[in-house]
Design an enzyme around this catalytic site. Structure first.
Site, mmCIF file in Angstrom:
data_model
loop_
_atom_site.group_PDB
_atom_site.id
_atom_site.type_symbol
_atom_site.label_atom_id
_atom_site.label_comp_id
_atom_site.label_asym_id
_atom_site.label_seq_id
_atom_site.Cartn_x
_atom_site.Cartn_y
_atom_site.Cartn_z
ATOM 1 N N GLN A 171 7.326 1.582 -4.831
ATOM 2 C CA GLN A 171 6.277 1.805 -5.823
ATOM 3 C C GLN A 171 5.243 2.832 -5.346
ATOM 4 O O GLN A 171 4.702 3.597 -6.148
ATOM 5 C CB GLN A 171 5.595 0.462 -6.135
ATOM 6 N N ASN A 195 14.544 -5.097 -20.967
ATOM 7 C CA ASN A 195 13.647 -4.117 -21.563
ATOM 8 C C ASN A 195 14.041 -2.664 -21.236
ATOM 9 O O ASN A 195 14.049 -1.799 -22.115
ATOM 10 C CB ASN A 195 12.231 -4.446 -21.076
ATOM 11 N N THR A 211 9.761 2.609 -19.947
ATOM 12 C CA THR A 211 10.670 2.820 -18.806
ATOM 13 C C THR A 211 11.992 3.404 -19.300
ATOM 14 O O THR A 211 12.520 4.371 -18.746
ATOM 15 C CB THR A 211 10.896 1.518 -18.027
ATOM 16 N N LYS A 242 3.238 -4.756 -5.415
ATOM 17 C CA LYS A 242 4.259 -5.511 -6.160
ATOM 18 C C LYS A 242 4.047 -6.992 -5.903
ATOM 19 O O LYS A 242 3.486 -7.376 -4.883
ATOM 20 C CB LYS A 242 5.653 -5.119 -5.657
ATOM 21 N N SER A 266 1.756 2.480 -17.894
ATOM 22 C CA SER A 266 0.777 1.469 -17.488
ATOM 23 C C SER A 266 -0.532 2.136 -17.077
ATOM 24 O O SER A 266 -1.624 1.653 -17.392
ATOM 25 C CB SER A 266 1.309 0.653 -16.301
ATOM 26 N N GLY A 312 4.545 -6.146 -15.719
ATOM 27 C CA GLY A 312 5.811 -6.860 -15.776
ATOM 28 C C GLY A 312 6.867 -6.247 -14.883
ATOM 29 O O GLY A 312 6.707 -5.166 -14.325
ATOM 30 N N ASP A 313 7.937 -6.953 -14.729
ATOM 31 C CA ASP A 313 9.161 -6.489 -14.067
ATOM 32 C C ASP A 313 10.239 -7.486 -14.526
ATOM 33 O O ASP A 313 10.046 -8.133 -15.574
ATOM 34 C CB ASP A 313 8.984 -6.485 -12.528
ATOM 35 N N LYS A 361 -0.904 -0.786 -7.894
ATOM 36 C CA LYS A 361 -0.306 -0.898 -9.218
ATOM 37 C C LYS A 361 1.171 -1.177 -9.040
ATOM 38 O O LYS A 361 1.851 -0.527 -8.254
ATOM 39 C CB LYS A 361 -0.493 0.436 -9.981
ATOM 40 N N LYS A 410 6.784 6.208 -6.047
ATOM 41 C CA LYS A 410 6.960 6.356 -7.491
ATOM 42 C C LYS A 410 5.617 6.649 -8.162
ATOM 43 O O LYS A 410 5.484 7.576 -8.952
ATOM 44 C CB LYS A 410 7.541 5.046 -8.053
#
Ligand code: GLU
Length: 444
Positions: free
Chosen positions: A111, A240, A209, A126, A376, A165-166, A90, A114
Site C-alpha cells: 500500500q 467488487n 478499483t 492496512k 478514496s 474496505g477490502d 490509508k 501504491k
C-alpha cells in the site's frame, strides 16, 4: 553481500512465519536493485531499507462478539500503520479467515508504494481481522463491526489514519463501523472511505478499483499498439473489483468470459451476463453456481480453472497468489498478451517472471489496482471541503490518475534500462517519492 540481499535476509529472519510479507518485500527490493545500488552507501548509512520494511506502528487487539444464539466468539483485530511519510495512513480493512499479521503487513507494505504512485498525499496502512463474514446474519455482522471499531477508533482519525474496505468489507460493514466511530468519538469526520452516498461517500468509489484497472490496462495496451476493443478477457473473482472490471471491460468493447468465487468458476463463451452476476453477488450474496439458472448454456465448474480458458487479457481480481507458474504457462500457450492485476499480489513471483520472459505485458497490482485507493483519497478531499463532486468529475480524475500511473511506471522503467517492465517501473516510481519525503523529514 549487497545491501538488498542483507535486508531481505534480515526481514525473513526478524519476521518469521510471514511468507507473504517476505514475498512482497523481495519483489519490491529485487526490482529496486538498480536504484539502491546506485545509492548504496547513503541508503545503508541511513538504514533506509530497514526503516522502509519495518512498520511505524502495529496494533493487535481482541474482538469479542455475540452470535445469534448467544454464543460469544473472539477474533483477532489488526491495524498496521506502515509508512506515514507522504500523508495520513490509508488502506483497507480485510475480514477473511486467512488474515494474520503477515498478510496485513504484506498488504500494508504494498500500500505504501501504491499510494505514492497515485500522486495523492496518502501514506500506507492496512488492517483487518480473521473474522469470516460468510453465512453471518446482518445482526452478527453489525455486532462484529461495532466491537472491532470500539478498539480501532483509538488509533484512527481523518488526519491520522483512514481505513476503507477490502475483501469481506464493503458498504454495509463501512456503515456499521462509521456509526460506531461517531458514537464513541462524537466526531463527524471522514475517518473511513467507501461510505454510503447519504453520509459522505464519493460517487465512483464503488466502481473505482475495477474501472481503474481497465483504464490502466487500456492505456498500457494502447502504448503497445493494441486496442482493447474486441479482445477476450478472463477475470477471476466475483467481488467488487471483478464485477466493475467486467463492467468497464464490456463498455470498452471487450468480451468477458469468466468469473470465480471460493468454490468454483463460470465460463460463458458468449460473454458474462453482468446483471445476473450483480444480482447473485451483490443482492443475494450467493454462490456462483446459481449463474446457470440465469444462463443455461454457461459452464459452472467446481474448484479453480479460470486461467485454463483461452483469452487475450487476464485480470486476476480475487486474492493473493491465485495465479501460479502453471497458470502462466497455460496463458502464454493460449496466446494471452496481457495480465493486469486487480487484486493485491495475485501472481506468484515465478509466474510473474515467466510472463515477463515470454513478452506478456504485465501490470502489477500496486499500479493497476490503485484506482480504489485513489478514489478514496478523492473522497477524503470531498469530506474535507464538505462538498460532493459529480460522477463525471470523479471519473475523469480517476482516469487521469490511472493514465499518469501507467506513464510514470513506463518512464521509470525506460530510464533504468528495462523498457516495458511495469513491475520495476511502478516500484521505482512509488519508491522515489516515499524516499524523498523520508529523507526530508530526518531519521524517523
Ligand atoms: N483495499 C483497497 C486497496 O487495496 C482500497 C484501500 C482504500 O481505499 O483505502 O488498495
Amino acid at each position: 553481500m549487497s545491501y538488498v540481499d542483507e535486508v531481505i535476509e534480515a526481514v525473513v529472519k526478524k519476521n518469521p512465519a510471514e511468507p507473504e510479507f517476505h514475498q512482497a518485500v523481495k519483489e519490491v527490493l529485487e526490482s529496486l536493485r538498480v536504484v539502491i545500488e546506485a545509492n548504496e552507501e547513503k541508503f545503508r548509512k541511513d538504514a533506509l531499507l530497514e526503516r522502509l520494511t519495518e512498520p511505524e506502528r502495529v496494533f493487535q487487539f481482541r474482538v469479542p462478539w455475540v452470535d445469534d444464539n448467544g454464543q460469544v466468539h473472539v477474533n483477532k483485530g489488526y491495524r498496521v500503520q506502515f509508512n506515514g511519510s507522504i500523508g495520513p495512513y490509508k488502506g483497507g480493512l480485510r475480514f477473511h479467515p486467512s488474515v494474520n499479521l503477515g498478510i496485513i503487513k504484506f498488504l500494508g507494505f504494498e500500500q505504501v508504494f501504491k499510494n505514492s504512485l497515485t500522486g495523492l498525499p496518502i501514506g500506507g496502512g492496512k488492517g483487518g481481522s480473521d473474522f469470516d463474514p460468510k453465512g453471518k446474519s446482518d445482526r452478527e455482522i453489525m455486532a462484529f463491526c461495532q466491537s472491532f471499531m470500539t478498539e480501532l477508533c483509538k488509533y484512527i482519525g481523518a488526519d491520522t489514519d483512514v481505513p476503507a474496505g477490502d475483501i469481506g468489507v464493503g458498504a454495509r460493514e463501512i456503515g456499521y463501523m462509521f456509526g460506531q466511530y461517531k458514537r464513541i468519538r462524537s466526531v463527524y469526520e471522514g475517518v473511513l472511505t467507501g461510505k454510503g452516498l447519504s453520509y459522505g461517500g464519493s460517487l465512483v468509489r464503488t466502481e473505482a478499483t475495477g474501472y481503474g484497472l481497465l483504464y490502466f490496462t487500456k492505456e498500457m495496451l494502447a502504448m503497445n499498439g493494441v486496442d482493447i476493443a474486441g479482445k477476450t478477457v478472463a477475470i477471476s473473482g466475483a467481488g467488487n473489483v471483478a464485477i466493475y472490471a467486467a463492467e468497464k471491460a464490456m463498455q470498452m468493447g471487450a468480451k468477458v468470459v469468466t468469473a470465480s468465487d471460493s468454490t468454483g468458476w463460470i465460463y460463458d463463451a458468449e460473454g458474462i451476463d453482468l446483471a445476473a452476476l450483480k444480482e447473485i453477488k451483490e443482492v443475494k450474496r450467493a454462490r456462483l453456481s446459481e449463474y446457470k439458472a440465469y444462463r443455461p448454456n454457461a459452464e459452472y465448474h467446481e474448484g479453480k480453472g479460470v486461467w485454463s480458458v483461452k483469452c487475450d487479457i487476464a485480470l486476476p481480481c480475487a486474492t493473493q497468489n491465485e495465479l501460479h507458474l502453471e497458470d502462466a504457462k497455460t496463458l502464454v500457450a493460449n496466446g494471452c498478451i496481457a495480465v493486469a492485476e486487480g487484486a493485491n499480489m495475485p501472481t506468484t513471483l515465478e509466474a510473474t517472471e515467466y510472463l515477463l520472459e515470454n513478452g506478456v505485458l504485465f501490470a502489477p497490482g500496486k499500479a493497476s489496482n490503485a484506482g480504489g485507493v485513489a478514489t478514496s483519497a478523492l473522497e477524503m478531499s470531498q469530506n474535507s471541503e464538505r462538498l460532493s463532486w459529480t460522477f463525471e468529475e470523479v471519473d475523469e480524475k480517476l482516469q487521469n490518475i490511472m493514465v499518469n500511473i501507467c506513464h510514470n511506471a513506463a518512464a521509470a522503467a525506460e530510464k533504468y534500462g528495462v523498457k516495458g517492465n511495469y513491475v520495476v517501473g511502478a516500484n521505482i516510481a512509488g519508491f522515489e517519492k516515499v524516499v524523498d519525503a523520508m529523507n526530508a523529514q530526518g531519521i524517523c
